[in-house]
Design a protein around this motif. Structure first.
Motif, short mmCIF file in Angstrom:
data_model
loop_
_atom_site.label_atom_id
_atom_site.label_comp_id
_atom_site.label_asym_id
_atom_site.label_seq_id
_atom_site.Cartn_x
_atom_site.Cartn_y
_atom_site.Cartn_z
N HIS A 1 44.33 -6.79 35.89
CA HIS A 1 45.54 -7.25 35.54
C HIS A 1 45.33 -8.20 34.30
O HIS A 1 46.14 -8.13 33.23
N GLU A 2 44.26 -9.00 34.14
CA GLU A 2 44.00 -9.45 32.90
C GLU A 2 43.77 -8.75 31.66
O GLU A 2 44.30 -8.63 30.56
N GLU A 3 42.91 -7.56 32.02
CA GLU A 3 42.72 -6.49 31.05
C GLU A 3 44.14 -5.77 30.64
O GLU A 3 44.44 -5.73 29.37
N ILE A 4 44.85 -5.30 31.70
CA ILE A 4 46.14 -4.80 31.34
C ILE A 4 47.02 -5.60 30.37
O ILE A 4 47.40 -5.33 29.42
N THR A 5 47.02 -7.11 30.63
CA THR A 5 48.12 -7.81 30.04
C THR A 5 47.45 -8.11 28.55
O THR A 5 48.16 -8.43 27.64
N ASP A 6 46.13 -7.99 28.31
CA ASP A 6 45.38 -8.17 27.03
C ASP A 6 45.81 -6.98 25.94
O ASP A 6 46.22 -7.19 25.02
N LYS A 7 45.82 -5.86 26.64
CA LYS A 7 45.94 -4.30 26.18
C LYS A 7 47.35 -4.36 25.83
O LYS A 7 47.59 -3.51 24.96
N PHE A 8 48.05 -4.40 26.76
CA PHE A 8 49.54 -3.99 27.13
C PHE A 8 50.44 -5.26 27.42
O PHE A 8 51.03 -5.38 28.46
#
Length: 416
Positions: free
Chosen positions: A112-119
């Motif tokens: 979820h952290e990766e998603i919110t970083d990228k999107f």
């Protein structure tokens, strides 16, 4: 491929599926009662949409009960089946939900952290990241995952409510109230923003103002899901509890907290239990409400979705007089704690199990053991999740046991 209301690509060519996904996003972010219906409509419109299946699985996992987790399984399987041709965001999201289903919460959080970083426009991912941080007691990360996407979402009132709750949990009360009021200025029908201000006013002791504030918005919660509907009324009940208006609290329990609850929902059950316990700590006779409510808890005995919930169930069984069930549940918790993945195991073994023993001891009138079990873990209770407004209950149980143990000492002439 089409874009959803957040401006994010979804692998589907069905306009009906996108419309239903948009409805689901609105329902999920706004804690609406029709989220399940919306996402199932999306799947019906496009059975090959991996993201829709992922959303459905997440919906059922969020119910935190064994039946709903079983309901999630076919949607998880379908999401994986149709995942190959999807976007990076969709693949990351489905992987996060799979990790959640496998109770690999650390992996889910990282995704979820990766998603919110990228999107950064993916507020569903922000919301679910906050959810996991909430139940592992990491208030700083709960705030940070929402704050970091705020510059990209300045018109998104739902995000303002998420940030407000994170600020309140981090004791930044003035900032929390300010941004929550911004959310409500954009949309008065934002129950999570109402909820954030309820926390602020409770923490600051603004009892009468809190009652007036929450009751002014109560009619806007009619389309909320049972969890937030009953929880917001639970907050109102806490205000009346502070005013020692116990008959009003019982009335709210009967009409808005338990009467309007989904009787099979763990979160609704926990709210009811915690309110009854708070009344008992004030020496209020709650009649047969323990027995009535505890009759719905048998499926919780071996479930162990969240340690925070289990502490409530053990207490309720004992207060209802179902001591065999309470002891059975404690034994099951101990077994579960030895089998859970390492990321969660420490909190269960070192905090949840001793706390459960302490809660059970209090319900059974063994106040010396309550003190002995709870005292060492009080400073670590954030590790089992819940808000500080919810966790203060365990401190109150400890203080009550300490007082009653001292009373017993005086009666029998025992000196410490």
């Amino acid at each position: 491929m089409l874009k959803d209301a957040q401006g994010l690509i979804v692998t589907t060519d069905s306009a009906k599926a996108i419309a239903a996904i948009n409805n689901f996003i609105e329902q999920a972010l706004g804690y609406g009662r029709d989220a399940e219906t919306a996402i199932l409509q999306a799947i019906a419109a496009d059975p090959t949409c991996a993201l829709a299946h992922g959303y459905a699985a997440a919906y059922y996992l969020s119910q935190e009960n064994s039946q709903a987790w079983k309901q999630a399984q076919p949607y998880l399987q379908a999401a994986q089946k149709y995942l190959a041709q999807t976007t990076t965001r969709e693949r990351l999201y489905v992987q996060a939900i799979l990790a959640w289903a496998n109770q690999q919460i650390d992996v889910a959080i990282a995704l979820h952290e990766e998603i919110t970083d990228k999107f950064p426009h993916d507020l569903i991912s922000v919301q679910q990241g906050q959810y996991h941080y909430f139940y592992i007691g990491d208030k700083d990360k709960l705030l940070q995952i929402a704050e970091k996407v705020l510059p990209s979402n300045l018109e998104q009132h739902y995000l303002y409510g998420m940030v407000a709750f994170g600020l309140e949990q981090c004791h930044q009360l003035d900032a929390a109230e300010k941004i929550a009021r911004q959310a409500i200025a954009l949309n008065k029908y934002d129950p999570w923003a109402h909820h954030a201000i309820a926390h602020v006013m409770e923490t600051q002791g603004r009892v009468s103002e809190g009652i007036a504030w929450m009751e002014a918005f109560a009619d806007t919660w009619e389309n909320s899901n049972s969890m937030l509907y009953t929880h917001n009324w639970w907050h109102i009940a806490l205000y009346y509890l502070e005013q020692k208006n116990y008959q009003k609290v019982l009335q709210l329990y009967d009409t808005h907290v338990w009467e309007r609850a989904n009787k099979q929902s763990p979160k609704d059950q926990v709210g009811a239990i915690s309110l009854l316990l708070r009344l008992e700590l004030r020496r209020v006779n709650v009649g047969d409400r323990w027995q009535d409510m505890s009759n719905y808890l048998d499926s919780r005995i071996g479930e162990h979705a969240l340690p925070f919930q289990d502490l409530h169930y053990v207490y309720a069984f004992a207060k209802a007089g179902y001591h065999q069930r309470a002891n059975q549940m404690l034994e099951s918790m101990q077994h579960h704690a030895l089998t859970i993945n390492p990321f969660l195991r420490r909190g269960w073994l070192e905090v949840a199990i001793p706390a459960a023993r302490g809660m059970l001891a209090h319900a059974q009138g063994d106040f010396y053991r309550t003190v002995a079990e709870l005292k060492p873990v009080l400073s670590r209770l954030q590790e089992i999740g819940g808000s500080h407004a919810q966790r203060v209950l365990f401190e109150q149980v400890y203080q009550d046991a300490l007082f009653l143990a001292q009373q017993q000492n005086r009666i029998y002439g025992i000196t410490a």
